[in-house]
Design a protein around this motif. Structure first.
Motif, PDB file in Angstrom:
ATOM      1  N   PRO A  17      67.572  -4.633  49.075  1.00  0.00           N
ATOM      2  CA  PRO A  17      67.297  -5.046  47.696  1.00  0.00           C
ATOM      3  C   PRO A  17      68.219  -4.328  46.716  1.00  0.00           C
ATOM      4  O   PRO A  17      68.687  -3.214  46.980  1.00  0.00           O
ATOM      5  CB  PRO A  17      65.834  -4.629  47.488  1.00  0.00           C
ATOM      6  N   PRO A  18      68.508  -4.950  45.576  1.00  0.00           N
ATOM      7  CA  PRO A  18      69.417  -4.326  44.616  1.00  0.00           C
ATOM      8  C   PRO A  18      68.791  -3.095  43.977  1.00  0.00           C
ATOM      9  O   PRO A  18      67.561  -2.958  43.912  1.00  0.00           O
ATOM     10  CB  PRO A  18      69.622  -5.426  43.574  1.00  0.00           C
ATOM     11  N   ALA A  19      69.646  -2.214  43.499  1.00  0.00           N
ATOM     12  CA  ALA A  19      69.163  -1.036  42.772  1.00  0.00           C
ATOM     13  C   ALA A  19      68.595  -1.473  41.429  1.00  0.00           C
ATOM     14  O   ALA A  19      69.202  -2.286  40.722  1.00  0.00           O
ATOM     15  CB  ALA A  19      70.301  -0.047  42.565  1.00  0.00           C
ATOM     16  N   ILE A  20      67.431  -0.964  41.096  1.00  0.00           N
ATOM     17  CA  ILE A  20      66.775  -1.278  39.826  1.00  0.00           C
ATOM     18  C   ILE A  20      66.376   0.030  39.167  1.00  0.00           C
ATOM     19  O   ILE A  20      65.631   0.823  39.746  1.00  0.00           O
ATOM     20  CB  ILE A  20      65.537  -2.169  40.032  1.00  0.00           C
ATOM     21  N   ALA A  21      66.886   0.253  37.974  1.00  0.00           N
ATOM     22  CA  ALA A  21      66.579   1.495  37.256  1.00  0.00           C
ATOM     23  C   ALA A  21      65.294   1.327  36.460  1.00  0.00           C
ATOM     24  O   ALA A  21      65.162   0.366  35.692  1.00  0.00           O
ATOM     25  CB  ALA A  21      67.731   1.852  36.311  1.00  0.00           C
ATOM     26  N   PRO A  22      64.332   2.226  36.621  1.00  0.00           N
ATOM     27  CA  PRO A  22      63.146   2.166  35.759  1.00  0.00           C
ATOM     28  C   PRO A  22      63.552   2.328  34.303  1.00  0.00           C
ATOM     29  O   PRO A  22      64.558   2.967  33.991  1.00  0.00           O
ATOM     30  CB  PRO A  22      62.298   3.356  36.236  1.00  0.00           C
TER      31      PRO A  22
END
Length: 357
Positions: A17-22
């Motif tokens: 899954p792609p990196a997702i920044a909070p």
């Protein structure tokens, strides 16, 4: 889930899954301050101000925008229909896809009213569809298997569906979309979503089963029996395993679209019961994606309140809708646009008082 399937049911074996920044929660105070400083009494716009804060944080340091919204209607068929979970045959999925492409469905009417572009995605319709400019062909297979008897899909198929949904959302954003709205079409998908809600919320199975597209009492008895049979077949609880066992191809692609939009720092406008089930899958896989989700409405479909509670969501609208297709999301698009413009277009009170307009 069988031990053989469980051994190979690790998403990262098939797709990362792609990196997702909070979202940076330290921005909340600054965003609230900006909104309180607008030419209006503090707090006078209620939940629109909360939405503006979320949108401002999503796009920070750029200003939020909502002018270009795209509704992605993911379509697929479900093997569970063999068990009588719907009063309609799978052929209706094809018929409705053709209706969207002809511009004559409810979603088309609402999209025209809200100035939203529609793209229909063939995630797994059990028929070959003619080419159309508004159709994205991403078919994984001709519908899922019958989840009452076997896993709905293989781990590879589920991962491919997630990956394709993710890329479709990213492609739409690269083409200029400011808002990704979710819609779906698939006869039998409320049954699949009930199973996902049951395992991932989690919740009692009977509390997750509703009438879907409309069932009489004998139909509801068949639907409950089929869903109970599917649930008894597998004890899966991990999100990817649950998706493999019980999910739909359109549901998996919607989950991927949530992740794709979040990875590009764009808001995802979630529709009703089925879209919320897909969003729960996405958030269970990558929890940071929750920050990018805007929940459009509270569906009348039984089980949606359970999903909303699991998602810690307070939807914008409560209109008694249960159609799907993204109709509730379309009705909420103007609210998202208005919230974005609160930050970008409304004068500061200090400028008004100083005559600097």
């Amino acid at each position: 889930m069988s031990s053989d399937l469980q051994e190979f049911c690790d998403l990262k074996q098939f797709w990362q899954p792609p990196a997702i920044a909070p979202l940076d929660q330290q921005l909340v105070t600054a965003m609230r301050g900006r909104i309180d400083g607008k030419a209006k009494p503090p707090g006078s716009l209620g939940r629109i101000e909360d939405l503006a804060v979320q949108l401002g944080m999503i796009r920070h340091p750029e200003p939020p925008r909502g002018d270009r919204a795209v509704l992605l209607v993911f379509a697929a068929d479900h093997g569970l229909t063999e068990e009588g979970v719907s009063q309609y045959p799978s052929a209706v999925t094809v018929a409705m896809v053709m209706t969207y492409l002809a511009g004559r469905a409810t979603a088309n009417a609402f999209a025209a009213a809200s100035n939203v572009t529609i793209r229909v995605i063939d995630a797994g319709v059990a028929a070959d569809l003619p080419a159309h400019p508004d159709l994205i062909v991403a078919k994984i297979r001709m519908g899922t298997a019958n989840a009452a008897r076997e896993p709905a899909m293989t781990p590879r198929q589920a991962a491919d569906a997630l990956a394709r949904g993710c890329q479709i959302a990213i492609d739409q954003i690269k083409a200029g979309a400011d808002i990704i709205a979710l819609g779906e079409m698939g006869i039998g998908n409320t049954a699949s979503s009930a199973l996902l809600a049951h395992r991932l919320a989690p919740a009692t199975l009977s509390d997750c089963i509703g009438v879907g597209a409309g069932q009489d009492e004998p139909g509801m008895a068949r639907k409950r029996a089929a869903i109970e049979k599917a649930a008894a077949r597998s004890n899966a609880t991990a999100p990817f395993e649950v998706l493999v066992e019980f999910g739909g191809l359109e549901i998996a692609m919607m989950a991927g679209a949530v992740l794709g939009a979040a990875s590009q720092r764009r808001p995802v406008l979630v529709d009703g019961f089925i879209s919320s089930a897909a969003t729960l899958v996405a958030i269970r896989l990558v929890p940071a994606a929750r920050d990018y989700c805007v929940f459009a409405h509270r569906s009348a479909e039984k089980g949606h309140d359970i999903l909303l509670a699991a998602l810690h969501a307070n939807p914008l609208l409560d209109l008694g809708l249960r159609l799907g297709e993204g109709t509730g999301a379309l009705l909420a698009v103007p609210l998202v646009r208005a919230a974005a413009r609160l930050l970008t277009d409304v004068a500061d009170l200090s400028d008004v008082l100083a005559g600097k307009l």
